[in-house]
Design an enzyme around this catalytic site. Structure first.
Site, PDB file in Angstrom:
ATOM      1  N   CYS A 114       3.960 -17.022  -1.141  1.00  0.00           N
ATOM      2  CA  CYS A 114       4.684 -18.307  -1.163  1.00  0.00           C
ATOM      3  C   CYS A 114       3.748 -19.508  -1.049  1.00  0.00           C
ATOM      4  CB  CYS A 114       5.738 -18.342  -0.063  1.00  0.00           C
ATOM      5  SG  CYS A 114       7.014 -17.102  -0.301  1.00  0.00           S
ATOM      6  N   HIS A 250       7.599 -26.067   0.671  1.00  0.00           N
ATOM      7  CA  HIS A 250       8.041 -24.774   0.133  1.00  0.00           C
ATOM      8  C   HIS A 250       9.498 -24.584   0.547  1.00  0.00           C
ATOM      9  CE1 HIS A 250       8.471 -20.666  -0.834  1.00  0.00           C
ATOM     10  NE2 HIS A 250       8.390 -20.215   0.414  1.00  0.00           N
ATOM     11  N   ASN A 280      14.606 -19.087  -2.307  1.00  0.00           N
ATOM     12  CA  ASN A 280      13.150 -19.050  -2.159  1.00  0.00           C
ATOM     13  C   ASN A 280      12.553 -18.455  -3.439  1.00  0.00           C
ATOM     14  OD1 ASN A 280      10.498 -18.564  -1.511  1.00  0.00           O
ATOM     15  ND2 ASN A 280      10.925 -17.670   0.500  1.00  0.00           N
TER      16      ASN A 280
HETATM   17  N1  COA Z   1      24.463 -11.657   6.288  1.00  0.00           N
HETATM   18  C1  COA Z   1      24.977 -11.451   7.512  1.00  0.00           C
HETATM   19  N2  COA Z   1      24.235 -11.094   8.571  1.00  0.00           N
HETATM   20  C2  COA Z   1      22.922 -10.944   8.386  1.00  0.00           C
HETATM   21  C3  COA Z   1      22.313 -11.145   7.133  1.00  0.00           C
HETATM   22  C4  COA Z   1      23.137 -11.506   6.059  1.00  0.00           C
HETATM   23  N3  COA Z   1      22.664 -11.723   4.818  1.00  0.00           N
HETATM   24  N4  COA Z   1      21.001 -10.912   7.261  1.00  0.00           N
HETATM   25  C5  COA Z   1      20.768 -10.607   8.538  1.00  0.00           C
HETATM   26  N5  COA Z   1      21.938 -10.615   9.228  1.00  0.00           N
HETATM   27  C6  COA Z   1      22.143 -10.317  10.633  1.00  0.00           C
HETATM   28  C7  COA Z   1      21.075  -9.453  11.241  1.00  0.00           C
HETATM   29  O1  COA Z   1      21.286  -8.103  10.934  1.00  0.00           O
HETATM   30  C8  COA Z   1      21.202  -9.763  12.696  1.00  0.00           C
HETATM   31  O2  COA Z   1      22.257  -8.998  13.186  1.00  0.00           O
HETATM   32  P1  COA Z   1      22.173  -8.320  14.653  1.00  0.00           P
HETATM   33  O3  COA Z   1      22.030  -9.478  15.580  1.00  0.00           O
HETATM   34  O4  COA Z   1      23.461  -7.593  14.739  1.00  0.00           O
HETATM   35  O5  COA Z   1      20.963  -7.436  14.595  1.00  0.00           O
HETATM   36  C9  COA Z   1      21.642 -11.225  12.719  1.00  0.00           C
HETATM   37  O6  COA Z   1      22.111 -11.516  11.403  1.00  0.00           O
HETATM   38  C10 COA Z   1      20.537 -12.164  13.102  1.00  0.00           C
HETATM   39  O7  COA Z   1      19.381 -11.834  12.373  1.00  0.00           O
HETATM   40  P2  COA Z   1      18.055 -12.646  12.464  1.00  0.00           P
HETATM   41  O8  COA Z   1      17.064 -12.062  11.533  1.00  0.00           O
HETATM   42  O9  COA Z   1      17.641 -12.818  13.901  1.00  0.00           O
HETATM   43  O10 COA Z   1      18.595 -14.054  11.942  1.00  0.00           O
HETATM   44  P3  COA Z   1      17.823 -15.405  11.773  1.00  0.00           P
HETATM   45  O11 COA Z   1      18.583 -16.493  12.406  1.00  0.00           O
HETATM   46  O12 COA Z   1      16.368 -15.264  12.109  1.00  0.00           O
HETATM   47  O13 COA Z   1      17.929 -15.666  10.221  1.00  0.00           O
HETATM   48  C11 COA Z   1      16.547 -15.470   8.273  1.00  0.00           C
HETATM   49  C12 COA Z   1      17.407 -14.751   9.302  1.00  0.00           C
HETATM   50  C13 COA Z   1      15.885 -14.424   7.391  1.00  0.00           C
HETATM   51  C14 COA Z   1      17.424 -16.393   7.455  1.00  0.00           C
HETATM   52  C15 COA Z   1      15.460 -16.280   9.011  1.00  0.00           C
HETATM   53  O14 COA Z   1      14.812 -15.480   9.943  1.00  0.00           O
HETATM   54  C16 COA Z   1      14.454 -16.842   8.093  1.00  0.00           C
HETATM   55  O15 COA Z   1      14.766 -17.599   7.205  1.00  0.00           O
HETATM   56  N6  COA Z   1      13.173 -16.521   8.358  1.00  0.00           N
HETATM   57  C17 COA Z   1      12.096 -17.019   7.571  1.00  0.00           C
HETATM   58  C18 COA Z   1      12.126 -16.267   6.314  1.00  0.00           C
HETATM   59  C19 COA Z   1      11.317 -16.926   5.303  1.00  0.00           C
HETATM   60  O16 COA Z   1      11.452 -18.090   5.066  1.00  0.00           O
HETATM   61  N7  COA Z   1      10.494 -16.128   4.682  1.00  0.00           N
HETATM   62  C20 COA Z   1       9.749 -16.503   3.587  1.00  0.00           C
HETATM   63  C21 COA Z   1       8.592 -17.262   4.032  1.00  0.00           C
HETATM   64  S1  COA Z   1       7.796 -17.644   2.597  1.00  0.00           S
END
Ligand code: COA
Length: 323
Positions: A114, A250, A280
């Site tokens: 990214c 980004h 993304n």
């Molecule tokens: N729909 C519903 N629930 C979902 C889900 C979806 N698409 N994806 C994950 N969950 C659930 C998880 O399973 C978890 O459930 P649990 O608590 O029962 O285990 C819950 O939601 C919370 O998950 P978590 O990963 O802690 O959520 P978050 O608030 O961190 O959000 C992202 C998840 C991926 C959106 C976030 O972490 C993020 O954007 N991270 C950065 C990712 C990124 O930008 N990466 C690229 C960098 S270039």
């Protein structure tokens, strides 16, 4: 006088197919509200069957060349940032070179996930400042839909496909922060975090693999590292946040974008945001945002822009440029 790598043209390409969040509800335990609230994403584009990274990169390149009023044979180099090349080799950049009918100069790919477009911009800047190239096409292009695990709701709803391109041209500047063009760059990586975001396949495994991510761990690093690299790049350019017209981040997650802007002390109405429409798109997200931001009338000639990205590696960086 100082040589500067100035933006002469910008363009982008998005595949025709638009997939709204609701479309995932049929196959996954997810919903539109969760995806919007946690990521800011509402829809994304997915490449058609047979549509490749090089096809999209070439379309974006043509748009940037046309915007600049420049022919392909006036370009000295093509750099493409991508983690989703058509083939293991040759580079997507040489494929695009052929597609554009450019038979001189040189072309190569950069892989920094990214952060790839920031790395590509920094390399193009170095080629221009060292006199090795006068005009460089810098492209970010990705088909992340091809490396999604469609059973993993925590990743497959976040990514999209697309391409964006800038044509950079050497121009004389005064050597001050008032110059147009790239004013500074800052690149970083820390391979200790390689397991936070990776694809579990590749040449040596004989499979393409799928994207794997510990999203909340990546999130933890993102705001701090993005604000820090943007601050370093601004210091190098001799500018402060008060001088900045636009942050073009980004586009991974609206909460990362908001957190970084807040840390830099800039309001969201000075941030170009496209994550709701593109998801993304990895290395394509910044050139897409620059192109869409220009088309929307947000980015204007003379504007001071800070652009920053982080991704797998971890690799991250920032570029300060005057449009
Ligand atoms: N729909 C519903 N629930 C979902 C889900 C979806 N698409 N994806 C994950 N969950 C659930 C998880 O399973 C978890 O459930 P649990 O608590 O029962 O285990 C819950 O939601 C919370 O998950 P978590 O990963 O802690 O959520 P978050 O608030 O961190 O959000 C992202 C998840 C991926 C959106 C976030 O972490 C993020 O954007 N991270 C950065 C990712 C990124 O930008 N990466 C690229 C960098 S270039």
């Amino acid at each position: 006088m100082t040589l500067r790598a100035c933006v002469k043209g910008v363009g982008h390409y998005l595949p025709e197919r638009i997939v709204p969040n609701a479309e995932f509800e049929a196959t996954l335990d997810t919903n539109d509200e969760w995806i919007r609230a946690r990521s800011g994403i509402e829809r994304r584009h997915f490449a058609a069957e047979g549509e490749t990274t090089s096809n999209m990169a070439a379309a974006a390149a043509r748009a940037a060349l046309s915007d600049a009023g420049c022919e392909a044979d006036q370009v000295d180099a093509i750099i493409i940032a991508t983690s989703t090349p058509d083939l293991t080799f040759p580079s997507v950049a040489t494929m695009v070179q052929a597609e554009l009918g450019m038979h001189t100069g040189f072309a190569f790919d950069i892989q920094a996930v990214c952060a790839g477009f920031i790395y590509a911009l920094s390399n193009a800047n170095a080629l221009i400042l060292s006199g090795q190239a006068k005009r460089v096409l810098v492209i970010g292009a990705e088909t992340f839909s091809r490396i999604m695990d469609w059973t993993d709701r925590s990743t497959c709803v976040l990514f999209g496909d697309g391409a964006g391109a800038l044509l950079l041209e050497a121009q004389e500047g005064e050597g001050t922060a008032q110059d147009r063009g790239i004013l500074s760059t800052d690149l970083n990586s820390d391979g200790r975090h390689k397991d936070l975001l990776y694809v579990d396949g590749g040449v040596s495994t004989g499979t393409t693999g799928h994207l794997r991510m510990q999203g909340n761990q990546v999130f933890r690093h993102a705001v701090e590292k993005l604000a820090s690299t943007a601050t370093t790049a601004m210091e190098r350019a001799g500018v402060t946040p008060e001088d900045v017209d636009w942050i073009v981040p980004h586009q991974a997650n609206i909460r990362i974008i908001q957190g970084t802007a807040k840390k830099l002390g800039l309001p969201m109405d000075q941030v170009v945001v496209t994550v709701q429409d593109h998801g993304n798109t990895s290395a394509a997200s910044i050139p897409l945002a620059l192109s869409v931001g220009r088309d929307r009338g947000q980015i204007k000639p003379g504007d001071l822009i800070v652009t920053e990205a982080i991704g797998g590696g971890l690799a991250w960086g920032a570029v300060v440029l005057r449009w």
